[in-house]
Structure formats: structure tokens, C-alpha cells
Design an enzyme around this catalytic site. Structure first.
Site, PDB file in Angstrom:
ATOM      1  N   GLY A  21       0.823  -1.212   0.000  1.00  0.00           N
ATOM      2  CA  GLY A  21       0.000   0.000   0.000  1.00  0.00           C
ATOM      3  C   GLY A  21       0.856   1.262   0.000  1.00  0.00           C
ATOM      4  O   GLY A  21       2.087   1.204  -0.043  1.00  0.00           O
ATOM      5  N   ASN A  43      -2.525  -8.620   1.161  1.00  0.00           N
ATOM      6  CA  ASN A  43      -3.445  -9.498   0.406  1.00  0.00           C
ATOM      7  C   ASN A  43      -3.754  -8.900  -0.971  1.00  0.00           C
ATOM      8  O   ASN A  43      -4.477  -9.512  -1.761  1.00  0.00           O
ATOM      9  CB  ASN A  43      -4.738  -9.762   1.189  1.00  0.00           C
ATOM     10  CG  ASN A  43      -5.581  -8.519   1.376  1.00  0.00           C
ATOM     11  OD1 ASN A  43      -5.247  -7.444   0.874  1.00  0.00           O
ATOM     12  ND2 ASN A  43      -6.675  -8.654   2.101  1.00  0.00           N
ATOM     13  N   GLY A  47      -3.800  -2.983  -2.042  1.00  0.00           N
ATOM     14  CA  GLY A  47      -2.363  -2.776  -2.273  1.00  0.00           C
ATOM     15  C   GLY A  47      -1.999  -3.052  -3.725  1.00  0.00           C
ATOM     16  O   GLY A  47      -2.771  -3.659  -4.466  1.00  0.00           O
ATOM     17  N   ASN A 110      -4.564 -11.215  15.382  1.00  0.00           N
ATOM     18  CA  ASN A 110      -3.576 -12.185  14.888  1.00  0.00           C
ATOM     19  C   ASN A 110      -2.155 -11.647  15.024  1.00  0.00           C
ATOM     20  O   ASN A 110      -1.233 -12.380  15.404  1.00  0.00           O
ATOM     21  CB  ASN A 110      -3.840 -12.513  13.415  1.00  0.00           C
ATOM     22  CG  ASN A 110      -5.093 -13.361  13.243  1.00  0.00           C
ATOM     23  OD1 ASN A 110      -5.472 -14.112  14.138  1.00  0.00           O
ATOM     24  ND2 ASN A 110      -5.738 -13.234  12.097  1.00  0.00           N
ATOM     25  N   TYR A 156     -14.621   1.473   9.620  1.00  0.00           N
ATOM     26  CA  TYR A 156     -13.195   1.804   9.762  1.00  0.00           C
ATOM     27  C   TYR A 156     -12.931   2.352  11.165  1.00  0.00           C
ATOM     28  O   TYR A 156     -12.062   1.866  11.883  1.00  0.00           O
ATOM     29  CB  TYR A 156     -12.830   2.845   8.708  1.00  0.00           C
ATOM     30  CG  TYR A 156     -11.370   3.226   8.636  1.00  0.00           C
ATOM     31  CD1 TYR A 156     -10.396   2.285   8.327  1.00  0.00           C
ATOM     32  CD2 TYR A 156     -10.968   4.545   8.851  1.00  0.00           C
ATOM     33  CE1 TYR A 156      -9.057   2.656   8.230  1.00  0.00           C
ATOM     34  CE2 TYR A 156      -9.639   4.918   8.750  1.00  0.00           C
ATOM     35  CZ  TYR A 156      -8.687   3.973   8.444  1.00  0.00           C
ATOM     36  OH  TYR A 156      -7.367   4.341   8.344  1.00  0.00           O
TER      37      TYR A 156
END
Ligand code: UDP
Length: 337
Positions: A21, A43, A47, A110, A156
Site C-alpha cells: 500500500g 493481500n 495494495g 492475529n 473503519y
């Protein structure tokens, strides 16, 4: 004034999520320059590999095509994680709301887990959006914000607010080394053209010879930080021992109308400004209070908008012309989703 750690960055291994990105790719460049071993992860939904393809031949760079909302593993020792994976434009939030929520929440979880397993320090990218449509101006880090959880930007804003809460919980409960940066509007080369954010929108329109679209009456304000200044602030924050959220941004505030005029002057076009409806929950004003960054990191922005905009415009102007017309939400985007 804090004391920076004194160590060899060249021995450090860092994972940067959202590496392909806009911000992630500039961070990859910076840590490569410091001599670190950089693991980039993305992913590639928003990006773009073209942002980092110059790094692919390097010995100290590796790329993982992976979605961090699923379990994340990287081999070997890990010193730092920078979690910068997230859709980042209001149109993205509308088009991929669930992914936006997941990467800020599940993705963060994660990566905190990975940091704990590897005993790595983690810096998470938060945002001025945690302040919502702010009732305090300029925004300092002690302000709790004015966010609509169920509006279009809520996916967001609330994911990022959750991210901050989760990160702080890992710090207090697991004693994990954490850092939280609240990023204000940032611009520079490698922004995604035509993703709806104001700077790539205006520059793309100027290049294509279209009128510039100001939303609402254009009196809302933003404060734009050049990407190199932001990267320096993030670098300093990572190496500091400061765990509370830290605003990084440029306090030089302008209205969208003034910004449009600056772009018209810069691009030397005779485009007009036309007005479109204001998106729901669009913040009326935004300007960071950066006293904390000044005091603790000895940081403040150095690049004036005039200089930063010129660098940015030159970058876009020199792209192959067909890229000015690229639709980031075209067939490829739909396929990836
Ligand atoms: N904006 C605009 N014209 C555009 C795109 C955006 O006037 O073509 C306005 C938008 O309504 C907001 C500001 O510019 O007030 C900044 O928008 P952006 O999406 O870049 O970032 P935000 O700060 O809203 O997240």
C-alpha cells in the site's frame, strides 16, 4: 525528551503488513534503508505490487501474499511488526466494509498474537478517524472522539478504536511492547489514483482535464502531511518507549476549497471546481495537536505543502498515461473480492 534505543538496526527483522500500500511501501523503503530484513505482507486487495517491485531483487526483502485477517505466521526471529494493512479510503469502506472491519479487529488480534509468540514489538496504525467528526479542535490524544458506529465510516473508525483497545490490553495484560500511531491525512507518491481520496481525486482530475469535485460547500478542513515526514515520526515512535497513542500529522490546516485552488495553480490547468454532495458523516474539521510528538519524539513535520505537492504531482504526471485512467474498482478489484 526521550532517549532512542541504541542498537544495530541492520540486525533487526521486521514484518510490515499492508506492504504494497501507500504507507506500507514507504515504510518498507525506510527499513530497507536502515539495513533491516523486511518481510512485507499484503493481500493485494487495495495494495499494488508496483509500489514495491523495486525491492523484489534485494537479499533483505521478502514478500508474503497473505490476508492477515487469517492466522499469520512468519519464519524465524522477529523484532518488530508494523501493522499497516487496511483499506483506507471512504469508498473502500463502502465497497469492502467487512474486510475493513476484519483487518482492524481480527487482523490486529492475529498480529498481537504473533508479536507475543515472537516477543516482538508491535506498532499499529490507528487514525484520526478515531476522533470521528471532532468536537474538540485541534484534536489531542486525550480527546475520546465523536464517532457514529453505524454510519458508513463506522466500519473503519470502530475497527480502529477496537484495535487500540486490543493493543492496549495486550500491553497491560501480556506486557507486550506496543505502540499506537494516530495518523492524520497523509499524501505523497504511490497513493492510489481514483480511490476517492481528495488528493488523488484532484490530481487525477487535473491530469485528465476534468473539473475538480469538491464535496459539500468545500469549507470543511483537513491538514495534510507529506509521507516522508510521517515515516520519520513512525520510525521515532517505534524506537521510543512510549505506549500511549501518539498523533502524527501536519497541523497546517486548510479548507478543501483552498486545497482545490492550490492543485489548480500547481497543475497549471484552467479547471473549475464543481460541487458534489457531502458524504455522510464527513468530518467538518481536522487538525492534529502534535505537542506530544514534539515533546516525546522531538518530531515535527519539515516539508511544506508546496514542496510535497510538487513531488507528488510530478510522480503522478510521470506515470504511464493509461494509469491516470485506471479504475481501482474495476474487474480486478471485483475478482479479488
Ligand atoms: N473530498 C472532496 N472531493 C473529492 C474527494 C474528497 O471534496 O473528490 C473531500 C471529502 O469530502 C473530505 C476531504 O475532501 O471532506 C478529505 O477526504 P478524503 O477522502 O481524502 O479523506 P478523509 O479525511 O475524509 O478521510
Amino acid at each position: 525528551m526521550f532517549i532512542f534505543e541504541n542498537f544495530m538496526m541492520s540486525e533487526k527483522r521486521i514484518l510490515i503488513t499492508g506492504a504494497a500500500g501507500f504507507l506500507g511501501s514507504h515504510l518498507c523503503d525506510r527499513f530497507i534503508k536502515e539495513g533491516c530484513f523486511v518481510m512485507g505482507m499484503d493481500n493485494l486487495i487495495t495494495g499494488d505490487l508496483r509500489n514495491i517491485e523495486h525491492l523484489f531483487g534485494l537479499e533483505n526483502f521478502v514478500f508474503y501474499h497473505h490476508d492477515v485477517s487469517n492466522f499469520v505466521h512468519v519464519p524465524g526471529k522477529l523484532d518488530y511488526i508494523l501493522h499497516f494493512a487496511s483499506p483506507a479510503s471512504p469508498i473502500d469502506y463502502l465497497k469492502i466494509p467487512i474486510q475493513t472491519l476484519k483487518v482492524g479487529s481480527l487482523g490486529t488480534h492475529n498480529l498481537l498474537g504473533l508479536a507475543l509468540a515472537k516477543r516482538a514489538r508491535i506498532l499499529v496504525a490507528s487514525t484520526s478517524e478515531v476522533y470521528g467528526d471532532p468536537l474538540v479542535h485541534p484534536q489531542n490524544e486525550d480527546y475520546w472522539g465523536n464517532v457514529n458506529p453505524v454510519g458508513p465510516r463506522g466500519v473503519y473508525d470502530e475497527a480502529k478504536r477496537f484495535q487500540e483497545a486490543m493493543t492496549m490490553a495486550y500491553h497491560t495484560y501480556h506486557k507486550l511492547e506496543t505502540r499506537i500511531v494516530r495518523i492524520f491525512n497523509t499524501y505523497g507518491p504511490r497513493m492510489r489514483l481514483n480511490d476517492g481520496r481528495v488528493l488523488p481525486a484532484f490530481i487525477g482530475q487535473a491530469l485528465r482535464g476534468e473539473d475538480l469535485t469538491a464535496f459539500g460547500d468545500g469549507t470543511q478542513t483537513r491538514s495534510f502531511c507529506f509521507v516522508d515526514d510521517l515515516v520519520e515520526g513512525i520510525y521515532r515512535l517505534l524506537l521510543s518507549d512510549y505506549v500511549q497513542p501518539m498523533n502524527i500529522g501536519n497541523p497546517n490546516e486548510i479548507t478543501i476549497n483552498e486545497f482545490a485552488q492550490e492543485i489548480i495553480r500547481l497543475t497549471q490547468t484552467d479547471q473549475k471546481v464543481i460541487y458534489k454532495p457531502l458524504p455522510t458523516d464527513d468530518p467538518k474539521q481536522r487538525k492534529p495537536d502534535i505537542s506530544r510528538a514534539k515533546e516525546i519524539l522531538g518530531w515535527e513535520p519539515r516539508i511544506f505543502r508546496k514542496e510535497g505537492l510538487k513531488i507528488t504531482f510530478d510522480y503522478f504526471r510521470n506515470l504511464p498515461k493509461e494509469r491516470w485512467f485506471e479504475d481501482p474498482y474495476g474487474r480486478e478489484f471485483i475478482k479479488k473480492n
